[in-house]
Design an enzyme around this catalytic site. Structure first.
Site, PDB file in Angstrom:
ATOM      1  N   GLY A  12      38.340  40.913  34.181  1.00  0.00           N
ATOM      2  CA  GLY A  12      38.064  40.919  35.616  1.00  0.00           C
ATOM      3  C   GLY A  12      37.557  39.613  36.175  1.00  0.00           C
ATOM      4  O   GLY A  12      36.898  39.596  37.224  1.00  0.00           O
ATOM      5  N   SER A  13      37.894  38.477  35.532  1.00  0.00           N
ATOM      6  CA  SER A  13      37.381  37.212  36.070  1.00  0.00           C
ATOM      7  C   SER A  13      38.052  36.858  37.397  1.00  0.00           C
ATOM      8  O   SER A  13      37.415  36.300  38.287  1.00  0.00           O
ATOM      9  CB  SER A  13      37.534  36.082  35.055  1.00  0.00           C
ATOM     10  N   ASN A  14      39.328  37.199  37.554  1.00  0.00           N
ATOM     11  CA  ASN A  14      39.979  36.967  38.858  1.00  0.00           C
ATOM     12  C   ASN A  14      39.414  37.912  39.912  1.00  0.00           C
ATOM     13  O   ASN A  14      39.231  37.509  41.063  1.00  0.00           O
ATOM     14  CB  ASN A  14      41.495  37.146  38.750  1.00  0.00           C
ATOM     15  N   ILE A  88      53.106  49.632  39.017  1.00  0.00           N
ATOM     16  CA  ILE A  88      52.596  50.442  40.125  1.00  0.00           C
ATOM     17  C   ILE A  88      53.641  51.530  40.416  1.00  0.00           C
ATOM     18  O   ILE A  88      54.839  51.242  40.496  1.00  0.00           O
ATOM     19  CB  ILE A  88      52.380  49.553  41.377  1.00  0.00           C
ATOM     20  N   ASN A 102      50.425  39.965  43.280  1.00  0.00           N
ATOM     21  CA  ASN A 102      50.056  39.850  41.863  1.00  0.00           C
ATOM     22  C   ASN A 102      49.935  38.378  41.485  1.00  0.00           C
ATOM     23  O   ASN A 102      50.578  37.520  42.094  1.00  0.00           O
ATOM     24  CB  ASN A 102      51.144  40.506  40.998  1.00  0.00           C
ATOM     25  N   HIS A 104      50.367  35.837  38.101  1.00  0.00           N
ATOM     26  CA  HIS A 104      50.920  35.789  36.748  1.00  0.00           C
ATOM     27  C   HIS A 104      50.648  34.401  36.168  1.00  0.00           C
ATOM     28  O   HIS A 104      50.852  33.391  36.855  1.00  0.00           O
ATOM     29  CB  HIS A 104      52.426  36.074  36.789  1.00  0.00           C
ATOM     30  N   ASP A 145      56.878  41.411  37.370  1.00  0.00           N
ATOM     31  CA  ASP A 145      56.907  39.971  37.685  1.00  0.00           C
ATOM     32  C   ASP A 145      58.158  39.539  38.441  1.00  0.00           C
ATOM     33  O   ASP A 145      58.745  38.488  38.147  1.00  0.00           O
ATOM     34  CB  ASP A 145      56.801  39.146  36.379  1.00  0.00           C
ATOM     35  N   GLU A 174      43.855  29.693  38.331  1.00  0.00           N
ATOM     36  CA  GLU A 174      43.918  31.002  38.993  1.00  0.00           C
ATOM     37  C   GLU A 174      42.697  31.215  39.885  1.00  0.00           C
ATOM     38  O   GLU A 174      42.824  31.593  41.051  1.00  0.00           O
ATOM     39  CB  GLU A 174      43.996  32.120  37.942  1.00  0.00           C
TER      40      GLU A 174
HETATM   41  C1  GAR Z   1      45.016  36.632  34.239  1.00  0.00           C
HETATM   42  O1  GAR Z   1      45.281  35.426  33.579  1.00  0.00           O
HETATM   43  C2  GAR Z   1      46.262  37.116  34.965  1.00  0.00           C
HETATM   44  O2  GAR Z   1      47.073  36.081  35.443  1.00  0.00           O
HETATM   45  C3  GAR Z   1      46.950  37.856  33.858  1.00  0.00           C
HETATM   46  O3  GAR Z   1      45.931  38.559  33.202  1.00  0.00           O
HETATM   47  C4  GAR Z   1      44.752  37.753  33.236  1.00  0.00           C
HETATM   48  C5  GAR Z   1      43.623  38.634  33.666  1.00  0.00           C
HETATM   49  O4  GAR Z   1      42.398  37.982  33.471  1.00  0.00           O
HETATM   50  N1  GAR Z   1      47.962  38.735  34.392  1.00  0.00           N
HETATM   51  C6  GAR Z   1      49.120  38.935  33.795  1.00  0.00           C
HETATM   52  O5  GAR Z   1      49.407  38.434  32.717  1.00  0.00           O
HETATM   53  C7  GAR Z   1      50.088  39.853  34.540  1.00  0.00           C
HETATM   54  N2  GAR Z   1      51.380  39.807  33.981  1.00  0.00           N
HETATM   55  P1  GAR Z   1      41.100  38.492  34.234  1.00  0.00           P
HETATM   56  O6  GAR Z   1      40.955  39.977  33.914  1.00  0.00           O
HETATM   57  O7  GAR Z   1      39.975  37.695  33.673  1.00  0.00           O
HETATM   58  O8  GAR Z   1      41.308  38.247  35.705  1.00  0.00           O
END
Ligand code: GAR
Length: 191
Positions: A12-14, A88, A102, A104, A145, A174
């Site tokens: 969940g850092s994003n 989804i 989203n 990626h 994607d 990101e």
């Molecule tokens: C992120 O790097 C995001 O881009 C990726 O999962 C990570 C989640 O990190 N998403 C995908 O690969 C989707 N295909 P987070 O939980 O720390 O945000």
């Protein structure tokens, strides 16, 4: 006020960077966090920010009525995926057409598609010997994607000595870009 739900499956850092960015924003509020796993960082962030959360299992995802009802009850306008690993449901994609976004961790269409998430992506990029990677932010349709690209940014990875170093560089990119791109995307939908 536009209401946003963030969907995520893990650390969940994003989600945290979005929560920090939109905290006390007059136009956009994060009103719901949805996760498909119980003990995740993203649910802790929801708790810390006093935001209601909803945990979905496979059944609730396939029979999406409960999820739809939660989204409706919370009057959610936009869905922001931040590391959410499941597709989804079709009905929700239809209902929120053009309103799901989203992020990626590669330059799509390269290293995208089913099974390409998180470290799987960075391992594949690193092993390919590519000197450049980056991020893609796109609208969501029924395929992994695959929706319209809204924003991409490249970064040099030739100095990275492992997939983990690539991952760290991409994550920084990101966090820097996703909140701003989401904000501008919502504004563009409102005007
Ligand atoms: C992120 O790097 C995001 O881009 C990726 O999962 C990570 C989640 O990190 N998403 C995908 O690969 C989707 N295909 P987070 O939980 O720390 O945000």
């Amino acid at each position: 006020m536009k209401k946003v739900a963030i969907f995520g499956s893990g650390r969940g850092s994003n989600a945290l960077s979005l929560l920090e960015y939109f905290d006390e924003n007059p136009d956009v509020e994060v009103s719901l966090i949805v996760s498909n796993k119980k003990d995740t960082g993203i649910l802790q962030h929801a708790y810390d920010y006093y935001i209601p959360s909803f945990v979905v299992d496979k059944y609730a995802m396939e029979n999406e009525k409960r999820l739809s009802k939660v989204l409706q009850d919370e009057q959610i306008d936009y869905i922001v995926l931040a590391g959410f690993l499941w597709l989804i449901p079709e009905n929700i994609v239809k209902k929120y057409e053009g309103k799901i976004i989203n992020i990626h961790p590669s330059l799509l269409p390269d290293f995208g598609g089913h099974g390409m998430y998180g470290m799987n992506v960075h391992n594949a990029v690193f092993n390919s010997g590519n000197k450049i990677s980056g991020i893609s932010i796109h609208e969501v349709n029924q395929n992994y994607d695959d929706g319209a690209i809204i924003y991409q940014e490249e970064c040099e990875i030739s100095d990275c000595k492992s997939p983990q170093e690539v991952a760290a560089k991409i994550l920084e990119l990101e966090h820097k870009n996703y909140p701003l791109v989401v904000d501008n995307w919502i504004k563009s939908k409102m005007s």
